[in-house]
Design a protein around this motif. Structure first.
Motif, PDB file in Angstrom:
ATOM      1  N   TRP A   1      24.916  50.627 -63.603  1.00 29.66           N
ATOM      2  CA  TRP A   1      25.689  51.787 -63.249  1.00 29.66           C
ATOM      3  C   TRP A   1      25.169  52.560 -62.055  1.00 29.66           C
ATOM      4  CZ3 TRP A   1      26.499  54.290 -68.737  1.00 29.66           C
ATOM      5  CH2 TRP A   1      27.308  53.717 -69.590  1.00 29.66           C
ATOM      6  N   ARG A   2      23.801  52.432 -62.125  1.00 30.70           N
ATOM      7  CA  ARG A   2      23.216  53.225 -61.110  1.00 30.70           C
ATOM      8  C   ARG A   2      23.645  52.831 -59.570  1.00 30.70           C
ATOM      9  NH1 ARG A   2      22.417  58.204 -62.798  1.00 30.70           N
ATOM     10  NH2 ARG A   2      21.299  58.130 -64.852  1.00 30.70           N
ATOM     11  N   ALA A   3      23.776  51.497 -59.697  1.00 33.13           N
ATOM     12  CA  ALA A   3      24.046  50.570 -58.483  1.00 33.13           C
ATOM     13  C   ALA A   3      25.745  51.011 -57.885  1.00 33.13           C
ATOM     14  CB  ALA A   3      23.906  48.938 -58.747  1.00 33.13           C
ATOM     15  N   TYR A   4      26.320  51.663 -58.887  1.00 35.60           N
ATOM     16  CA  TYR A   4      27.795  51.794 -58.385  1.00 35.60           C
ATOM     17  C   TYR A   4      28.057  52.993 -58.341  1.00 35.60           C
ATOM     18  CZ  TYR A   4      28.617  46.850 -59.290  1.00 35.60           C
ATOM     19  OH  TYR A   4      28.383  45.371 -59.093  1.00 35.60           O
ATOM     20  N   VAL A   5      27.599  54.064 -59.377  1.00 34.44           N
ATOM     21  CA  VAL A   5      28.115  55.406 -59.367  1.00 34.44           C
ATOM     22  C   VAL A   5      27.109  56.333 -58.502  1.00 34.44           C
ATOM     23  CG1 VAL A   5      28.531  57.092 -61.041  1.00 34.44           C
ATOM     24  CG2 VAL A   5      28.888  54.868 -61.548  1.00 34.44           C
ATOM     25  N   PRO A   6      27.661  57.087 -57.804  1.00 33.38           N
ATOM     26  CA  PRO A   6      26.729  58.193 -56.965  1.00 33.38           C
ATOM     27  C   PRO A   6      26.092  58.933 -58.095  1.00 33.38           C
ATOM     28  CG  PRO A   6      29.068  58.117 -56.359  1.00 33.38           C
ATOM     29  CD  PRO A   6      29.031  57.452 -57.476  1.00 33.38           C
ATOM     30  N   GLU A   7      24.920  59.450 -57.348  1.00 31.31           N
ATOM     31  CA  GLU A   7      23.958  60.151 -57.979  1.00 31.31           C
ATOM     32  C   GLU A   7      24.677  61.865 -58.307  1.00 31.31           C
ATOM     33  OE1 GLU A   7      20.684  60.705 -60.010  1.00 31.31           O
ATOM     34  OE2 GLU A   7      20.917  59.073 -58.863  1.00 31.31           O
ATOM     35  N   GLY A   8      24.660  62.183 -59.656  1.00 31.11           N
ATOM     36  CA  GLY A   8      25.149  63.562 -59.860  1.00 31.11           C
ATOM     37  C   GLY A   8      26.439  63.766 -60.192  1.00 31.11           C
ATOM     38  N   VAL A   9      27.066  62.538 -60.717  1.00 32.09           N
ATOM     39  CA  VAL A   9      28.571  62.674 -61.031  1.00 32.09           C
ATOM     40  C   VAL A   9      28.803  63.197 -62.311  1.00 32.09           C
ATOM     41  CG1 VAL A   9      30.315  60.913 -61.639  1.00 32.09           C
ATOM     42  CG2 VAL A   9      29.238  60.785 -59.278  1.00 32.09           C
ATOM     43  N   THR A  10      29.588  63.951 -62.600  1.00 34.20           N
ATOM     44  CA  THR A  10      30.171  64.393 -64.193  1.00 34.20           C
ATOM     45  C   THR A  10      30.991  63.490 -64.437  1.00 34.20           C
ATOM     46  OG1 THR A  10      29.495  66.646 -63.437  1.00 34.20           O
ATOM     47  CG2 THR A  10      31.322  66.348 -65.300  1.00 34.20           C
ATOM     48  N   GLN A  11      30.901  62.864 -65.643  1.00 31.51           N
ATOM     49  CA  GLN A  11      31.693  61.961 -66.231  1.00 31.51           C
ATOM     50  C   GLN A  11      32.783  62.507 -66.988  1.00 31.51           C
ATOM     51  OE1 GLN A  11      32.029  58.543 -65.667  1.00 31.51           O
ATOM     52  NE2 GLN A  11      30.035  58.067 -64.840  1.00 31.51           N
ATOM     53  N   PHE A  12      34.026  62.590 -66.521  1.00 35.73           N
ATOM     54  CA  PHE A  12      35.358  63.313 -67.558  1.00 35.73           C
ATOM     55  C   PHE A  12      35.863  61.736 -68.408  1.00 35.73           C
ATOM     56  CE2 PHE A  12      34.877  65.700 -63.584  1.00 35.73           C
ATOM     57  CZ  PHE A  12      34.883  67.017 -64.198  1.00 35.73           C
ATOM     58  N   ILE A  13      35.914  62.303 -69.542  1.00 38.49           N
ATOM     59  CA  ILE A  13      36.461  61.514 -70.519  1.00 38.49           C
ATOM     60  C   ILE A  13      37.306  61.928 -71.512  1.00 38.49           C
ATOM     61  CG2 ILE A  13      35.759  60.262 -72.730  1.00 38.49           C
ATOM     62  CD1 ILE A  13      34.182  58.857 -70.598  1.00 38.49           C
ATOM     63  N   ARG A  14      38.430  61.130 -71.750  1.00 44.79           N
ATOM     64  CA  ARG A  14      39.326  61.237 -72.900  1.00 44.79           C
ATOM     65  C   ARG A  14      39.027  60.691 -74.147  1.00 44.79           C
ATOM     66  NH1 ARG A  14      45.627  61.487 -70.753  1.00 44.79           N
ATOM     67  NH2 ARG A  14      45.543  63.203 -72.004  1.00 44.79           N
ATOM     68  N   HIS A  15      38.911  61.391 -75.207  1.00 45.37           N
ATOM     69  CA  HIS A  15      38.376  60.518 -76.558  1.00 45.37           C
ATOM     70  C   HIS A  15      39.541  60.517 -77.384  1.00 45.37           C
ATOM     71  CE1 HIS A  15      35.006  60.792 -79.741  1.00 45.37           C
ATOM     72  NE2 HIS A  15      35.776  59.834 -79.883  1.00 45.37           N
ATOM     73  N   PHE A  16      39.984  59.019 -77.515  1.00 46.02           N
ATOM     74  CA  PHE A  16      41.189  58.908 -78.262  1.00 46.02           C
ATOM     75  C   PHE A  16      40.798  58.043 -79.412  1.00 46.02           C
ATOM     76  CE2 PHE A  16      43.620  59.677 -74.463  1.00 46.02           C
ATOM     77  CZ  PHE A  16      44.083  60.750 -74.815  1.00 46.02           C
ATOM     78  N   SER A  17      39.880  57.050 -79.305  1.00 48.07           N
ATOM     79  CA  SER A  17      39.422  56.156 -80.341  1.00 48.07           C
ATOM     80  C   SER A  17      37.934  56.161 -80.468  1.00 48.07           C
ATOM     81  CB  SER A  17      39.828  54.878 -79.592  1.00 48.07           C
ATOM     82  OG  SER A  17      39.255  54.602 -78.363  1.00 48.07           O
ATOM     83  N   GLU A  18      37.392  55.083 -81.435  1.00 53.93           N
ATOM     84  CA  GLU A  18      36.150  54.706 -81.519  1.00 53.93           C
ATOM     85  C   GLU A  18      35.440  54.233 -80.297  1.00 53.93           C
ATOM     86  OE1 GLU A  18      33.312  51.659 -84.095  1.00 53.93           O
ATOM     87  OE2 GLU A  18      35.420  51.802 -84.566  1.00 53.93           O
TER      88      GLU A  18
ATOM     89  N   GLY B   1      36.209  55.342 -77.364  1.00 54.68           N
ATOM     90  CA  GLY B   1      35.919  56.582 -76.658  1.00 54.68           C
ATOM     91  C   GLY B   1      34.460  57.166 -76.875  1.00 54.68           C
ATOM     92  N   GLY B   2      34.223  57.292 -78.144  1.00 56.09           N
ATOM     93  CA  GLY B   2      33.164  58.002 -78.835  1.00 56.09           C
ATOM     94  C   GLY B   2      31.843  56.931 -78.297  1.00 56.09           C
ATOM     95  N   THR B   3      32.112  55.670 -78.232  1.00 53.27           N
ATOM     96  CA  THR B   3      31.101  54.681 -77.846  1.00 53.27           C
ATOM     97  C   THR B   3      30.736  55.031 -76.243  1.00 53.27           C
ATOM     98  OG1 THR B   3      31.574  52.856 -79.452  1.00 53.27           O
ATOM     99  CG2 THR B   3      30.333  52.231 -77.603  1.00 53.27           C
ATOM    100  N   LYS B   4      31.526  55.096 -75.482  1.00 49.92           N
ATOM    101  CA  LYS B   4      31.325  55.492 -74.157  1.00 49.92           C
ATOM    102  C   LYS B   4      30.691  56.655 -73.967  1.00 49.92           C
ATOM    103  CE  LYS B   4      35.675  54.685 -72.888  1.00 49.92           C
ATOM    104  NZ  LYS B   4      37.076  54.861 -72.166  1.00 49.92           N
ATOM    105  N   ILE B   5      31.244  57.701 -74.529  1.00 45.64           N
ATOM    106  CA  ILE B   5      30.563  59.092 -74.481  1.00 45.64           C
ATOM    107  C   ILE B   5      28.911  58.889 -74.778  1.00 45.64           C
ATOM    108  CG2 ILE B   5      30.237  61.315 -75.462  1.00 45.64           C
ATOM    109  CD1 ILE B   5      33.377  61.301 -76.033  1.00 45.64           C
ATOM    110  N   GLU B   6      28.717  58.298 -75.760  1.00 48.09           N
ATOM    111  CA  GLU B   6      27.460  58.096 -76.224  1.00 48.09           C
ATOM    112  C   GLU B   6      26.626  57.228 -75.060  1.00 48.09           C
ATOM    113  OE1 GLU B   6      25.450  55.291 -79.672  1.00 48.09           O
ATOM    114  OE2 GLU B   6      26.760  56.846 -80.446  1.00 48.09           O
ATOM    115  N   ARG B   7      27.177  56.319 -74.542  1.00 50.98           N
ATOM    116  CA  ARG B   7      26.232  55.282 -73.637  1.00 50.98           C
ATOM    117  C   ARG B   7      26.176  56.320 -72.400  1.00 50.98           C
ATOM    118  NH1 ARG B   7      29.719  49.545 -74.101  1.00 50.98           N
ATOM    119  NH2 ARG B   7      28.611  49.097 -75.978  1.00 50.98           N
ATOM    120  N   LEU B   8      27.201  56.961 -72.090  1.00 50.37           N
ATOM    121  CA  LEU B   8      27.073  57.912 -70.803  1.00 50.37           C
ATOM    122  C   LEU B   8      26.272  58.862 -70.879  1.00 50.37           C
ATOM    123  CD1 LEU B   8      30.894  57.975 -69.719  1.00 50.37           C
ATOM    124  CD2 LEU B   8      29.221  56.808 -68.558  1.00 50.37           C
TER     125      LEU B   8
END
Length: 177
Positions: free
Chosen positions: A98-115, A117-124
């Motif tokens: 991720w650090r190779a692609y995503v600029p520093e200091g980015v806020t991740q916006f998520i829509r949480h509709f499923s399991e 989505g929860g996995t992604k929130i946890e990883r982020l």
């Protein structure tokens, strides 16, 4: 509402549909610059995800990274965000990249509709990103699977995607089924 300097949404965008537009609009209200991360950018590196068992299948990923990039760029133009939206690859299954692609200091916006989505929130969050959940408790009303099914069945699919996406898809030499 105060805005962050840089925000990001991400998804497979197979294809980019009206639910994704709603997601992008919600994040764009909260950020000066928007990064749109296209997940599964390299089909050779897609991995199964236990919390979303169909996302890695070829039939769930008919469009290439470039085709999806064109969809999003056209949507950004139609929305008047040409200068604010930047499309990037986002290998969601490989947090170590991720650090190779995503600029520093980015806020991740998520829509949480499923399991998933929860996995992604946890990883982020584990990776140190600030995560903002948009539309807490909202229901998903359209999915890429719905659009792909309508296309496969020769049904009405164009009303499920922004006009820019319909133009891009119709301009392709093939319409994935």
């Amino acid at each position: 509402m105060s805005r962050v300097a840089r925000g990001m949404i991400h998804g497979r965008f197979q294809p980019f549909h009206l639910g994704h537009l709603e997601y992008l609009r919600g994040a764009a209200e909260r950020a000066e610059q928007m990064f749109v991360g296209i997940t599964n950018p390299d089909p050779a590196r897609v991995k199964p995800e236990p919390s979303d068992p169909l996302r890695h299948l070829p039939e769930s990923n008919p469009w290439t990274y470039t085709e999806r990039l064109l969809m999003i760029e056209e949507v950004a133009k139609d929305e008047g965000w040409r200068e604010r939206v930047h499309v990037i690859p986002f290998p969601v299954n490989e947090p170590e990249l991720w650090r190779a692609y995503v600029p520093e200091g980015v806020t991740q916006f998520i829509r949480h509709f499923s399991e998933w989505g929860g996995t992604k929130i946890e990883r982020l969050r584990e990776a140190g990103y600030e995560v903002v959940v948009l539309d807490e408790g909202a229901e998903k009303w359209v999915s890429g699977a719905d659009v792909r099914r309508a296309m496969r069945d020769a049904g009405e699919w164009a009303s499920l995607v922004p006009p820019a996406v319909a133009r891009v898809v119709r301009g392709l030499e093939r319409v994935p089924a």
